[in-house]
Scaffold this active site. Structure first.
Site, PDB file in Angstrom:
ATOM      1  N   ASP A  91       0.857  -1.170   0.000  1.00  0.00           N
ATOM      2  CA  ASP A  91       0.000   0.000   0.000  1.00  0.00           C
ATOM      3  C   ASP A  91       0.904   1.233   0.000  1.00  0.00           C
ATOM      4  OD1 ASP A  91      -3.246   0.588   1.535  1.00  0.00           O
ATOM      5  OD2 ASP A  91      -2.088   1.775   0.114  1.00  0.00           O
TER       6      ASP A  91
HETATM    7  C1  GLC Z   1      -4.329   4.311  -0.135  1.00  0.00           C
HETATM    8  C2  GLC Z   1      -5.203   3.133   0.199  1.00  0.00           C
HETATM    9  C3  GLC Z   1      -5.288   2.114  -0.887  1.00  0.00           C
HETATM   10  C4  GLC Z   1      -5.184   2.820  -2.224  1.00  0.00           C
HETATM   11  C5  GLC Z   1      -3.784   3.363  -2.337  1.00  0.00           C
HETATM   12  C6  GLC Z   1      -3.573   4.125  -3.647  1.00  0.00           C
HETATM   13  O1  GLC Z   1      -3.628   4.749   0.984  1.00  0.00           O
HETATM   14  O2  GLC Z   1      -5.009   2.443   1.423  1.00  0.00           O
HETATM   15  O3  GLC Z   1      -6.516   1.396  -0.714  1.00  0.00           O
HETATM   16  O4  GLC Z   1      -5.462   1.926  -3.284  1.00  0.00           O
HETATM   17  O5  GLC Z   1      -3.442   4.190  -1.236  1.00  0.00           O
HETATM   18  O6  GLC Z   1      -4.315   5.301  -3.639  1.00  0.00           O
END
Ligand code: GLC
Length: 753
Positions: A277
C-alpha cells in the site's frame, strides 16, 4: 487422506480461457536474461508524479528503467507520452502499468461498494465494474486498486464504506463479480483493467475502528472470516493483491511472510503480483519492525512484496542482493509476476490508448443506466410504518423536501471518487422535481448548511414548510468526507443538529420520511421513533437522485438488504449477525431497562447472560433486513434429502409468493448452522442468496444447491474439515428468519452402512 479433509478440487484458477499466462513465460524469461539487476528492481517500483507534469517528473526514471508502473495519471495524452518514453526511450522498452483507484465508478459514479453490496446482486455489481473499466481504460488507466474485500464489522471504521460488508460469503460473491467486471473475459481487451484485491489481510479488524490501528486476529478467525474473499478473487483470476497498512498479531501485513508466502504462494499457488500500500514499506520502520528504509525494503521483499507503491525503499534492493541478504531469485520471481500481467494486458503489443471519444460517449449512456439501476437496488427500506411509502402522487399535493443532503450532488458520490464528476450527478431534489414536474408542489428547505452544522436558525422555516405540506421528506446523513480512508468516527449518530431537526419537523404533525445518505451504518436510535419511514440510500452515486425519486414515488419498489448490522448504540460494537453463541447467550430475559433496576438489586437478579444493561441485546436492524412495498410469503421449505454423505449435495427449496399488489424483487437468503462442532461455530452463516422478481400473486420455487464443501471450516488442527452431524438451514428475507429445517451429514462409516 482423512475423509474429513476437503479434496483439493481444480480451483478454476486457469481462468475462463484456460490461460494462467504461462504462454508468455518464454518471452518473460528471455526479457529477464537481458535485464540488469537495476532494471529488474525498476519493475518493482511504482512512481507517482507528486509535483509537476508527469513526463518531466518521471521522464528520466522511465528512460533509465527506474520505475515500471505509475499511479494517478489519468490524462490519456500524458499516459501515452509516459508509455512512449518507457517503450521508445528506455533500453528494453517495457511498457507501464498505469494504476488508479477506480473503486466504484470513474467519471460516472456508482453507489459506494457498501451500497452495491446491499443489492445482493452480482450481476449489477459486475456491470458497474465493467462500466468503470470502460470509462477508466479510455484514459489509459490499465490497473485499478479494487475490489476492497476487507470484512468490516465496525461501522466506526471509515473504510466500511469501501467494503462489501460484514459477511465473507456475500463479500466473496460480489468481489468476484467486481474482478470479472474490471478484467472482463480477456485482460488484453482495450477496455479491460487489471484488478487488485485489497488489503491483504484483516485490515477491517482495526482496533476501535480507527484506521491503520493494530489488529489481532487468531488464525482460526483469519481463515474462516478474513481470508476467504481473497481466495475467491484469486480463484477468479485477480491480477494482483495489495498488502494492508495494519500489523496483524504484531507483524505488519507488508512484511508478513505467513500471509505472503505460506498462504498466498505455498497454499494457494497464487501467480499474480503483490503491491504494497502507499508507503506501507517505509512505515515498517514507523511500526517499529525495522530500523530504517534498508531494513524495511529487506523485510518487505523477503516476505514477498513484489512492488513498492509510491516510495522508493526498494532502491536498496540491489545492495541487498549484492551483499547476499536477498537472493536474485526472489527478485526474478517478483519481476516475472509483474511482467506476466503486463503481457496478459497486451501492453507489449499495444501500449498506447487510442482516442476513443466516440466509445466513451456510448459508454457514458450505459454507465448512467447501470448507475441508476445499481442505486435503486442498493437502497434499503428499513422502516415503513402504516405504509407511508410509496408516496401517492394522486393524493399528495405538496411535499416538504428538507435537509442538508437533499440537493448535494457531490456529497452523494461518497468516498473514493477522485474522478467522479459532480456535474454529472443528479441530486434527490433534482430527481424528485424531474419525476413529479408541476403535479406536486415541492418546498425545498436545506435547513442546515452542512450535515455537521449545529446552527438551528433555519429550523423554523423548515418547520413552516413541513406544516404547509402534506408530508415531509428529510434528507439526512453524512457528507462524503465523513467516511473513507482515515475518516473513522467514534460517535456514529447523525452529525450536527440533524436529530434536533427531526424532532422539530415532527412538531408539524404530518408524516415524516427520512432518506439517509451515509458511508456507514449510523446509530439511529435517537430518531427512529420520530420518523414514519427510513430509506437508507448509502452514498448512491451519480444517479442517486432519480433512484431515490423512483423509490419514494413507487416507480420502483425497494429491494436492498443490509450487508452489515446496524447497532442501536455505538457501545454495542462489535455486533454482527454471524457471531458465536457463547455459553450464556442473551434471550428475552436479557431485556432490562437500566432506569427500572431496583436500588441494591441482588447480583443475580438481572439475568446472567451476554447483554448490556442499557440497551436491547439485538441490533437496531439486522444483517439481511430490508422491506418492500409488497409482501412476500415463504412456505414449504424442504430439502431434497434428509442426509448426505461427505462429498455429497442436496437441494434446499422454498416456495416464495408475492402476496401484495406491487411487482418487486426479493433477495432470498439461505443460512446454515453447525450447532455442534469441534470448534464453536457462528449461530448462522449466509451460504446462498438469490434476487427473485415476482409479479403480484406470482409464486416461484427458489432452490439452492448445497454441497458438503460449503460446510467446511478451519479446524483445531489448522486444516479445512467437514464434520458429520446435524446441520440447521434457515431461508428467508433476513438473517432473523425463523423458517428452518435440518439435515444430517453422514460420516463415511454411516454412509457405508
Ligand atoms: C491508499 C489506500 C489504498 C489505495 C492506495 C492508492 O492509501 O489504502 O486502498 O489503493 O493508497 O491510492
Amino acid at each position: 487422506m482423512s475423509s474429513n479433509l476437503i479434496e483439493k478440487k481444480p480451483d478454476g484458477r486457469e481462468g475462463r480461457d484456460g490461460d494462467r499466462g504461462h504462454h508468455h513465460d518464454q518471452r518473460i524469461a528471455s526479457l529477464l536474461e537481458q535485464m540488469s539487476l537495476e532494471e529488474k528492481i525498476g519493475q518493482m517500483m511504482l512512481g507517482q508524479p507528486d509535483e509537476g507534469p508527469a513526463p518531466e517528473v518521471l521522464g528520466d526514471l522511465l528512460r533509465n528503467g527506474g520505475i515500471g508502473s505509475v499511479i494517478n495519471v489519468i490524462d490519456r495524452d500524458t499516459v501515452n507520452e509516459l508509455q512512449r518514453i518507457a517503450v521508445e526511450e528506455s533500453r528494453l522498452g517495457i511498457p507501464l502499468l498505469v494504476g488508479r483507484d477506480v473503486i466504484h465508478g470513474f467519471q460516472t459514479v456508482m453507489p459506494i461498494p457498501l451500497g452495491q453490496a446491499a443489492s445482493f446482486n452480482p450481476d449489477i455489481v459486475r456491470d458497474a465494474a465493467r462500466a468503470a473499466a470502460e470509462e477508466a481504460s479510455a484514459t489509459g488507466v490499465n490497473w485499478t486498486y479494487a475490489p476492497m474485500v476487507d470484512i468490516s464489522r465496525d461501522p466506526r471504521w471509515g473504510r466500511i464504506a469501501e467494503s462489501l460488508g460484514e459477511d465473507p460469503f456475500l463479500t466473496a460473491e460480489l468481489a468476484v463479480a467486481m474482478v470479472e467486471g474490471f478484467q472482463g473475459k480477456n485482460l488484453a481487451a482495450p477496455d479491460a483493467i487489471a484488478a487488485c484485491a485489497k488489503h491483504f489481510a484483516g485490515y477491517g479488524a482495526s482496533e476501535s475502528g480507527r484506521d491503520y490501528a493494530t489488529t489481532n486476529i487468531p488464525e482460526n478467525e483469519l481463515r474462516n472470516v478474513y481470508l476467504p474473499p481473497f481466495k475467491s478473487c484469486i480463484d477468479a483470476g485477480v491480477a494482483s493483491l495489495m498488502t494492508s497498512f495494519s500489523d496483524i498479531d504484531g507483524l505488519p501485513a507488508t512484511a508478513n511472510g505467513f500471509l505472503l508466502k505460506q498462504v498466498l504462494r505455498e497454499e494457494w499457488d497464487y501467480e499474480g503480483f503483490v503491491v504494497s500500500d502507499w508507503a506501507s514499506i517505509p512505515e515498517l520502520t514507523t511500526h517499529g519492525l525495522t530500523a530504517d528504509d534498508r531494513g524495511a525494503a529487506l523485510a518487505a521483499a523477503a516476505a514477498g512484496v513484489d512492488m513498492e507503491m509510491a516510495t522508493d525503499t526498494y532502491r536498496h534492493l540491489a545492495d541487498l542482493v549484492n551483499s547476499g541478504k536477498l537472493s536474485v531469485e526472489a527478485i526474478d520471481a517478483a519481476v516475472t509476476r509483474i511482467l506476466r500481467i503486463k503481457f496478459q494486458l497486451g501492453l507489449f503489443d499495444q501500449p498506447y490508448t487510442d482516442a476513443r471519444d466516440e466509445r466513451a460517449k456510448d459508454v457514458r449512456g450505459r454507465a448512467f443506466e447501470i448507475a441508476r439501476k445499481a442505486a435503486t437496488q442498493s437502497m434499503v427500506l428499513l422502516k415503513n410504518d402504516d405504509e407511508v411509502l410509496p408516496l401517492d402522487s394522486e393524493r399528495i399535493a405538496s411535499v416538504a423536501v428538507i435537509g442538508p443532503l437533499a440537493d448535494a450532488p457531490y456529497e452523494q458520490l461518497g468516498t473514493w471518487i477522485f474522478d467522479g464528476d459532480p456535474d454529472l450527478s443528479v441530486s434527490a431534489v433534482q430527481g424528485i422535481r424531474a419525476l413529479v414536474g408541476d403535479s406536486i408542489q415541492i418546498r425545498h428547505v436545506p435547513a442546515m448548511e452542512t450535515s455537521r452544522s449545529r446552527d438551528t436558525s433555519a429550523f423554523d422555516s423548515a418547520l413552516a414548510a413541513a406544516r404547509e405540506s402534506d408530508i415531509s421528506i428529510l434528507f439526512l446523513g453524512e457528507e462524503s468526507i465523513l467516511s473513507g480512508e482515515a475518516h473513522s468516527r467514534a460517535d456514529i449518530d447523525l452529525p450536527g443538529a440533524q436529530a434536533e431537526l427531526v424532532r422539530r419537523i415532527r412538531q408539524a404533525g404530518k408524516p415524516v420520511v427520512a432518506v439517509i445518505l451515509a458511508g456507514r451504518p449510523l446509530t439511529l436510535s435517537n430518531i427512529v421513533d420520530d420518523v414514519d419511514a427510513i430509506l437508507y440510500a448509502w452514498h448512491p452515486g451519480s444517479m442517486g437522485g432519480p433512484a431515490i425519486a423512483d423509490l419514494l414515488f413507487g416507480i420502483e419498489s425497494p429491494s436492498g438488504k443490509l450487508p452489515v448490522t446496524f447497532p442501536r448504540v455505538v457501545g454495542q460494537i462489535p455486533i454482527y449477525y454471524n457471531q458465536k453463541r457463547g455459553g450464556k447467550p442473551p434471550g428475552p430475559d436479557s431485556i432490562v431497562h437500566i432506569d427500572d433496576i431496583p436500588v441494591r438489586a441482588p447480583q443475580t437478579s438481572l439475568g446472567m447472560t451476554a447483554f448490556h444493561l442499557d440497551t436491547h441485546y439485538t441490533p437496531l436492524f439486522a444483517f439481511g433486513h430490508g422491506l418492500s412495498y409488497t409482501r412476500f410469503e415463504y412456505d414449504n421449505l424442504r430439502t431434497s434429502a434428509a442426509t448426505i454423505p461427505i462429498g455429497g449435495s442436496l437441494t434446499v427449496s422454498v416456495d416464495l409468493k408475492n402476496t401484495g399488489r406491487i411487482a418487486a424483487d426479493e433477495v432470498v437468503q439461505l443460512y446454515l448452522c453447525d450447532p455442534v462442532a469441534s470448534l464453536t461455530r457462528p449461530v448462522r452463516e449466509l451460504k446462498g442468496f438469490k434476487r427473485v422478481h415476482l409479479e403480484p400473486g406470482q409464486m416461484q420455487t427458489v432452490a439452492f444447491d448445497l454441497h458438503s464443501d460449503m460446510l467446511k471450516f478451519w479446524g483445531r488442527n489448522n486444516e479445512w474439515i467437514v464434520e458429520p452431524g446435524l446441520f440447521q438451514v434457515w431461508v428467508g428475507g433476513s438473517s432473523e428468519t425463523s423458517l428452518g429445517t435440518e439435515f444430517q451429514l453422514l460420516s463415511d462409516r454411516e454412509s457405508d452402512d
